[in-house]
Write a protein that holds these residues in place. Sequence first.
Motif, PDB file in Angstrom:
ATOM      1  N   VAL A 108       0.826  -1.206   0.000  1.00 21.39           N
ATOM      2  CA  VAL A 108       0.000   0.000   0.000  1.00 21.39           C
ATOM      3  C   VAL A 108       0.859   1.253   0.000  1.00 21.39           C
ATOM      4  O   VAL A 108       0.541   2.238  -0.679  1.00 21.39           O
ATOM      5  CB  VAL A 108      -0.952  -0.009   1.218  1.00 21.39           C
ATOM      6  N   GLU A 109       1.946   1.253   0.745  1.00 17.92           N
ATOM      7  CA  GLU A 109       2.791   2.440   0.836  1.00 17.92           C
ATOM      8  C   GLU A 109       3.403   2.804  -0.514  1.00 17.92           C
ATOM      9  O   GLU A 109       3.769   3.951  -0.741  1.00 17.92           O
ATOM     10  CB  GLU A 109       3.896   2.227   1.871  1.00 17.92           C
ATOM     11  N   ARG A 110       3.515   1.835  -1.415  1.00 17.00           N
ATOM     12  CA  ARG A 110       4.054   2.122  -2.746  1.00 17.00           C
ATOM     13  C   ARG A 110       3.026   2.811  -3.641  1.00 17.00           C
ATOM     14  O   ARG A 110       3.357   3.256  -4.737  1.00 17.00           O
ATOM     15  CB  ARG A 110       4.541   0.822  -3.407  1.00 17.00           C
ATOM     16  N   ALA A 111       1.790   2.847  -3.175  1.00 19.96           N
ATOM     17  CA  ALA A 111       0.726   3.527  -3.920  1.00 19.96           C
ATOM     18  C   ALA A 111      -0.173   4.270  -2.942  1.00 19.96           C
ATOM     19  O   ALA A 111      -1.395   4.279  -3.085  1.00 19.96           O
ATOM     20  CB  ALA A 111      -0.069   2.513  -4.728  1.00 19.96           C
ATOM     21  N   ALA A 112       0.448   4.922  -1.949  1.00 16.84           N
ATOM     22  CA  ALA A 112      -0.313   5.528  -0.849  1.00 16.84           C
ATOM     23  C   ALA A 112      -1.270   6.600  -1.337  1.00 16.84           C
ATOM     24  O   ALA A 112      -2.418   6.681  -0.864  1.00 16.84           O
ATOM     25  CB  ALA A 112       0.656   6.104   0.186  1.00 16.84           C
ATOM     26  N   GLU A 113      -0.828   7.451  -2.274  1.00 14.79           N
ATOM     27  CA  GLU A 113      -1.689   8.541  -2.735  1.00 14.79           C
ATOM     28  C   GLU A 113      -2.917   8.010  -3.463  1.00 14.79           C
ATOM     29  O   GLU A 113      -4.033   8.510  -3.264  1.00 14.79           O
ATOM     30  CB  GLU A 113      -0.894   9.484  -3.637  1.00 14.79           C
ATOM     31  N   VAL A 114      -2.715   6.994  -4.290  1.00  8.86           N
ATOM     32  CA  VAL A 114      -3.838   6.399  -5.016  1.00  8.86           C
ATOM     33  C   VAL A 114      -4.786   5.715  -4.032  1.00  8.86           C
ATOM     34  O   VAL A 114      -6.013   5.832  -4.147  1.00  8.86           O
ATOM     35  CB  VAL A 114      -3.340   5.384  -6.063  1.00  8.86           C
ATOM     36  N   LEU A 146      -3.213   8.129 -10.407  1.00  6.04           N
ATOM     37  CA  LEU A 146      -2.868   6.750 -10.735  1.00  6.04           C
ATOM     38  C   LEU A 146      -1.435   6.604 -11.241  1.00  6.04           C
ATOM     39  O   LEU A 146      -0.756   5.621 -10.922  1.00  6.04           O
ATOM     40  CB  LEU A 146      -3.851   6.207 -11.778  1.00  6.04           C
ATOM     41  N   GLY A 147      -0.961   7.578 -12.008  1.00  6.49           N
ATOM     42  CA  GLY A 147       0.382   7.490 -12.556  1.00  6.49           C
ATOM     43  C   GLY A 147       1.477   7.542 -11.499  1.00  6.49           C
ATOM     44  O   GLY A 147       2.635   7.217 -11.781  1.00  6.49           O
ATOM     45  N   LYS A 148       1.129   7.947 -10.261  1.00  8.53           N
ATOM     46  CA  LYS A 148       2.116   8.023  -9.187  1.00  8.53           C
ATOM     47  C   LYS A 148       2.292   6.705  -8.444  1.00  8.53           C
ATOM     48  O   LYS A 148       3.183   6.583  -7.607  1.00  8.53           O
ATOM     49  CB  LYS A 148       1.718   9.114  -8.192  1.00  8.53           C
ATOM     50  N   ALA A 149       1.439   5.742  -8.733  1.00 11.23           N
ATOM     51  CA  ALA A 149       1.525   4.449  -8.048  1.00 11.23           C
ATOM     52  C   ALA A 149       2.725   3.665  -8.539  1.00 11.23           C
ATOM     53  O   ALA A 149       2.930   3.522  -9.746  1.00 11.23           O
ATOM     54  CB  ALA A 149       0.247   3.654  -8.285  1.00 11.23           C
ATOM     55  N   ARG A 150       3.531   3.181  -7.621  1.00 12.19           N
ATOM     56  CA  ARG A 150       4.640   2.322  -7.964  1.00 12.19           C
ATOM     57  C   ARG A 150       4.193   0.864  -7.933  1.00 12.19           C
ATOM     58  O   ARG A 150       3.157   0.529  -7.354  1.00 12.19           O
ATOM     59  CB  ARG A 150       5.802   2.544  -6.999  1.00 12.19           C
ATOM     60  N   ARG A 151       4.970   0.017  -8.536  1.00 12.77           N
ATOM     61  CA  ARG A 151       4.573  -1.383  -8.704  1.00 12.77           C
ATOM     62  C   ARG A 151       4.270  -2.046  -7.361  1.00 12.77           C
ATOM     63  O   ARG A 151       5.074  -2.002  -6.434  1.00 12.77           O
ATOM     64  CB  ARG A 151       5.663  -2.145  -9.446  1.00 12.77           C
ATOM     65  N   ASN A 152       3.086  -2.616  -7.263  1.00 19.42           N
ATOM     66  CA  ASN A 152       2.675  -3.306  -6.041  1.00 19.42           C
ATOM     67  C   ASN A 152       1.619  -4.335  -6.405  1.00 19.42           C
ATOM     68  O   ASN A 152       1.094  -4.328  -7.514  1.00 19.42           O
ATOM     69  CB  ASN A 152       2.129  -2.297  -5.016  1.00 19.42           C
ATOM     70  N   GLY A 153       1.294  -5.193  -5.476  1.00 23.03           N
ATOM     71  CA  GLY A 153       0.317  -6.239  -5.727  1.00 23.03           C
ATOM     72  C   GLY A 153      -1.026  -5.982  -5.091  1.00 23.03           C
ATOM     73  O   GLY A 153      -1.850  -6.906  -4.983  1.00 23.03           O
ATOM     74  N   PHE A 154      -1.278  -4.717  -4.676  1.00 22.27           N
ATOM     75  CA  PHE A 154      -2.502  -4.436  -3.931  1.00 22.27           C
ATOM     76  C   PHE A 154      -3.481  -3.565  -4.700  1.00 22.27           C
ATOM     77  O   PHE A 154      -4.674  -3.829  -4.715  1.00 22.27           O
ATOM     78  CB  PHE A 154      -2.153  -3.768  -2.595  1.00 22.27           C
TER      79      PHE A 154
END
Length: 218
Positions: free
Chosen positions: A80-86, A135-143
């Motif tokens: 989640v922290e890799r895509a916290a803003e999204v 959405l473009g700020k999300a880094r690769r994650n599985g969540f």
Amino acid sequence: MRISNATWVAAILTGASVLVAGWAWFMLPAGAGVPVNYLGLDGLRHHGVSREALWLIPVISGFVATAMTFAPGFGARGQVERAAEVFDITLIAVAGLLLVVQFTLVGRALDPEFNVMRPVAIATGVLLLAIGNYLGKARRNGFIGVKTPWTLADAGVWDKTHRYTGRGMVIAGLALVASGFLLHAAAALGLAIGACSALPMLFGIARSRSLHRALPRA
């Protein structure tokens, strides 16, 4: 568990939905409620009104907010922290959309001619705009995100896919907001909501495949 400012905003929006339901419960005249139309176990279609349906949206909103708050505690916090803003903007946008739906249900209970679909279409468009912008700020994650075998296999494909999908969601959101103001027919608005919600993701999935296929092979 992950409690952020977005969690508190979602909680306030959910609380507002509860207050709207409570107000409507006591203010609606006897026999009034949310119109319901369902296929019963007897195989017949039933029509009527229900006051209990006023509490459906607060329950859904509370469940979504709770699930998204506690999900990181089940092994997904780092993801989640890799895509916290999204993650945060999705939590707020969904709670906001559900609050709008709650207002529309009350509006329909007060006035059978009230057009539920127009405010829902506009609110859904705002949701797409909000999520697409981040959405473009999300880094690769599985969540959270466009999780395909191709985006999960390559960080570059992930980043390009999410920037592409985010732009598509912004365009779809603008189109849906415009549709909410310009269209009146419930069927047309329902079709617009479905198309604008689904197409950016479908195009994003196709884009991720094409980007992965274009990668140089060892």
